[in-house]
Design a protein around this motif. Structure first.
Motif, PDB file in Angstrom:
ATOM      1  N   GLU A   1     -14.968 -10.799  72.265  1.00 50.08           N
ATOM      2  CA  GLU A   1     -15.041 -11.264  73.650  1.00 50.08           C
ATOM      3  C   GLU A   1     -16.141 -12.287  73.884  1.00 50.08           C
ATOM      4  N   ASP A   2     -17.108 -12.382  72.945  1.00 47.53           N
ATOM      5  CA  ASP A   2     -18.190 -13.362  73.078  1.00 47.53           C
ATOM      6  C   ASP A   2     -17.939 -14.633  72.277  1.00 47.53           C
ATOM      7  N   GLY A   3     -16.807 -14.706  71.584  1.00 41.95           N
ATOM      8  CA  GLY A   3     -16.472 -15.914  70.831  1.00 41.95           C
ATOM      9  C   GLY A   3     -16.894 -15.899  69.384  1.00 41.95           C
ATOM     10  N   ALA A   4     -17.437 -14.766  68.892  1.00 41.64           N
ATOM     11  CA  ALA A   4     -17.807 -14.662  67.481  1.00 41.64           C
ATOM     12  C   ALA A   4     -16.565 -14.364  66.644  1.00 41.64           C
ATOM     13  N   VAL A   5     -16.586 -14.744  65.380  1.00 41.27           N
ATOM     14  CA  VAL A   5     -15.459 -14.562  64.481  1.00 41.27           C
ATOM     15  C   VAL A   5     -15.803 -13.498  63.445  1.00 41.27           C
ATOM     16  N   LEU A   6     -14.815 -12.684  63.084  1.00 41.30           N
ATOM     17  CA  LEU A   6     -15.016 -11.665  62.062  1.00 41.30           C
ATOM     18  C   LEU A   6     -14.890 -12.292  60.682  1.00 41.30           C
ATOM     19  N   LEU A   7     -15.945 -12.154  59.875  1.00 38.14           N
ATOM     20  CA  LEU A   7     -15.941 -12.656  58.502  1.00 38.14           C
ATOM     21  C   LEU A   7     -16.108 -11.493  57.542  1.00 38.14           C
ATOM     22  N   LEU A   8     -15.381 -11.536  56.441  1.00 38.26           N
ATOM     23  CA  LEU A   8     -15.527 -10.574  55.366  1.00 38.26           C
ATOM     24  C   LEU A   8     -16.348 -11.197  54.253  1.00 38.26           C
TER      25      LEU A   8
ATOM     26  N   GLU B   1      -8.742  -5.152  46.953  1.00 39.54           N
ATOM     27  CA  GLU B   1      -9.529  -5.534  48.130  1.00 39.54           C
ATOM     28  C   GLU B   1     -10.772  -4.665  48.263  1.00 39.54           C
ATOM     29  N   ARG B   2     -10.651  -3.373  47.941  1.00 38.86           N
ATOM     30  CA  ARG B   2     -11.826  -2.504  47.998  1.00 38.86           C
ATOM     31  C   ARG B   2     -12.863  -2.917  46.958  1.00 38.86           C
ATOM     32  N   ALA B   3     -12.377  -3.497  45.849  1.00 43.42           N
ATOM     33  CA  ALA B   3     -13.296  -3.895  44.775  1.00 43.42           C
ATOM     34  C   ALA B   3     -14.052  -5.170  45.100  1.00 43.42           C
ATOM     35  N   TYR B   4     -13.390  -6.107  45.786  1.00 44.66           N
ATOM     36  CA  TYR B   4     -14.062  -7.396  45.982  1.00 44.66           C
ATOM     37  C   TYR B   4     -14.578  -7.635  47.394  1.00 44.66           C
ATOM     38  N   ILE B   5     -14.182  -6.819  48.376  1.00 48.99           N
ATOM     39  CA  ILE B   5     -14.722  -6.961  49.731  1.00 48.99           C
ATOM     40  C   ILE B   5     -15.905  -6.021  49.870  1.00 48.99           C
ATOM     41  N   HIS B   6     -17.070  -6.568  50.170  1.00 49.79           N
ATOM     42  CA  HIS B   6     -18.313  -5.795  50.175  1.00 49.79           C
ATOM     43  C   HIS B   6     -18.868  -5.530  51.574  1.00 49.79           C
ATOM     44  N   GLY B   7     -18.342  -6.182  52.570  1.00 52.46           N
ATOM     45  CA  GLY B   7     -18.871  -5.960  53.903  1.00 52.46           C
ATOM     46  C   GLY B   7     -18.257  -6.931  54.893  1.00 52.46           C
ATOM     47  N   HIS B   8     -18.783  -6.928  56.111  1.00 53.40           N
ATOM     48  CA  HIS B   8     -18.268  -7.810  57.156  1.00 53.40           C
ATOM     49  C   HIS B   8     -19.393  -8.159  58.122  1.00 53.40           C
ATOM     50  N   ARG B   9     -19.128  -9.150  58.945  1.00 56.88           N
ATOM     51  CA  ARG B   9     -20.095  -9.563  59.961  1.00 56.88           C
ATOM     52  C   ARG B   9     -19.365 -10.359  61.036  1.00 56.88           C
ATOM     53  N   TRP B  10     -19.702 -10.089  62.303  1.00 52.26           N
ATOM     54  CA  TRP B  10     -19.223 -10.919  63.405  1.00 52.26           C
ATOM     55  C   TRP B  10     -20.207 -12.066  63.558  1.00 52.26           C
ATOM     56  N   CYS B  11     -19.735 -13.310  63.455  1.00 55.57           N
ATOM     57  CA  CYS B  11     -20.635 -14.465  63.423  1.00 55.57           C
ATOM     58  C   CYS B  11     -20.248 -15.509  64.479  1.00 55.57           C
ATOM     59  N   ASP B  12     -21.249 -16.032  65.176  1.00 53.37           N
ATOM     60  CA  ASP B  12     -21.024 -17.217  65.999  1.00 53.37           C
ATOM     61  C   ASP B  12     -21.365 -18.447  65.166  1.00 53.37           C
TER      62      ASP B  12
END
Length: 345
Positions: A186-193, A289-300
């Protein structure tokens, strides 16, 4: 009475002159910007072609050694690099034809990826260049623009057409179409893996290089792009949406990916969706995907810039500057007019 008629006529004439002058001034400025864009697009294309020539010389050594075919390929790369603008298309076509004869199995995997990446960059740069030519010519060829000579003495821009390299039957380089989602909160940030290449682990305990990317993956047989995007969104984050709720595709990115000991030429189609910020669930992810995805972050955009400044890579490379457009499209939902698919990096 006659005096008033004359005064009104003069006022109308002055208004017309002012309006025409203002239009001519704005059009001339726009033409100037279009010519600058055309010049920059040619510089980018010239750079991409020069890089391909460098890679072609490396391919000549690896594939043919010092033999006649290797010398011919290297000579064609030199000729293409030195060719004047009017002869460049023919020279680059000869180089493309020679590269098409190279067996990818004779090359190291890293060089296969580098060649595929160089050719993908040429393809993308040529599209940007020809788009700039089209837009410039469309304005330059208007009757009023030609009548008033608003284009000045600048030469008319010209398209650059070369044949794309034919696909080989080798399985060394695979192709895929991917559906990706720019998922906004809702604030315009994008979800990145955050991910890494499983094949890049060297066993020393030091982590492989990591990068950041949007949600998405390959389109499966029988799926539409929107269906694939919705499926990938649910698998990778747990968020379930209907395909019709997604906006797009709005962007297209051609990429060459060296991942998990394979080289993939990927055509990525981007959708946009807005949701409330949530904590993604990994429960639907595949084992890989579980092996190579290590986390996430909402980023502006600022946070993306900080990641890049810290030496981390974010895909697509233009994401920070595209967020404003993505948020505008998400706000407009179905109210925005039909737009042309835009190529991005």
């Amino acid at each position: 009475m006659i005096t008033w008629v004359v005064v009104v006529a003069l006022i109308v004439l002055v208004a017309v002159i002012v309006l025409v002058g203002a239009w001519a001034f704005q059009t001339a400025n726009r033409l100037d910007r279009l010519h600058v864009r055309y010049d920059l697009s040619w510089q980018a294309l010239d750079g991409a072609l020069a890089r391909r020539a460098v890679v072609a010389r490396a391919v000549a050594v690896e594939a043919y050694g010092g033999g006649p075919q290797g010398k011919r390929l290297a000579a064609l790369a030199d000729a293409a690099e030195r060719a004047p603008r009017q002869a460049r298309e023919a020279a680059e076509n000869e180089l493309s034809a020679a590269l098409a004869l190279v067996d990818p199995a004779s090359l190291p995997l890293a060089l296969v990826a580098e060649l595929a990446d160089a050719e993908a960059r040429v393809l993308l740069a040529r599209r940007f260049h020809n788009d700039a030519v089209r837009d410039t010519l469309a304005l330059r060829e208007r009757p009023a623009v030609r009548l008033l000579r608003l284009g000045g003495t600048a030469a008319l821009p010209s398209y650059f057409e070369i044949a794309e390299r034919a696909e080989t039957s080798s399985s060394v380089v695979s192709r895929r179409v991917s559906a990706r989602i720019v998922l906004l909160d809702e604030d315009g940030a994008v979800l990145l893996l955050c991910g890494s290449d499983p094949a890049a682990e060297d066993g020393s305990g030091s982590p492989a290089p990591r990068w950041w990317f949007t949600v998405g993956g390959a389109v499966q047989e029988g799926e539409t792009l929107a269906q694939a995007a919705a499926r990938e969104l649910e698998e990778e984050t747990g968020l379930r949406v209907e395909p019709a709720e997604l906006i797009g595709p709005v962007w297209r990115r051609d990429a060459v990916i060296d991942f998990n000991a394979s080289v993939i030429r990927s055509e990525e189609m981007f959708f946009i969706h807005r949701t409330r910020r949530f904590e993604p669930s990994p429960s639907g992810r595949t084992g890989l995907e579980r092996a190579y995805i290590h986390g996430h972050r909402w980023c502006d955009a600022t946070m993306i810039g900080e990641l890049v400044a810290a030496g981390e890579t974010v895909y697509p490379l233009q994401l920070s500057e595209l967020l404003v457009e993505a948020n505008a499209l998400a706000d407009a939902r179905g109210g925005s007019p039909q737009r042309q698919l835009q190529s991005i990096r």
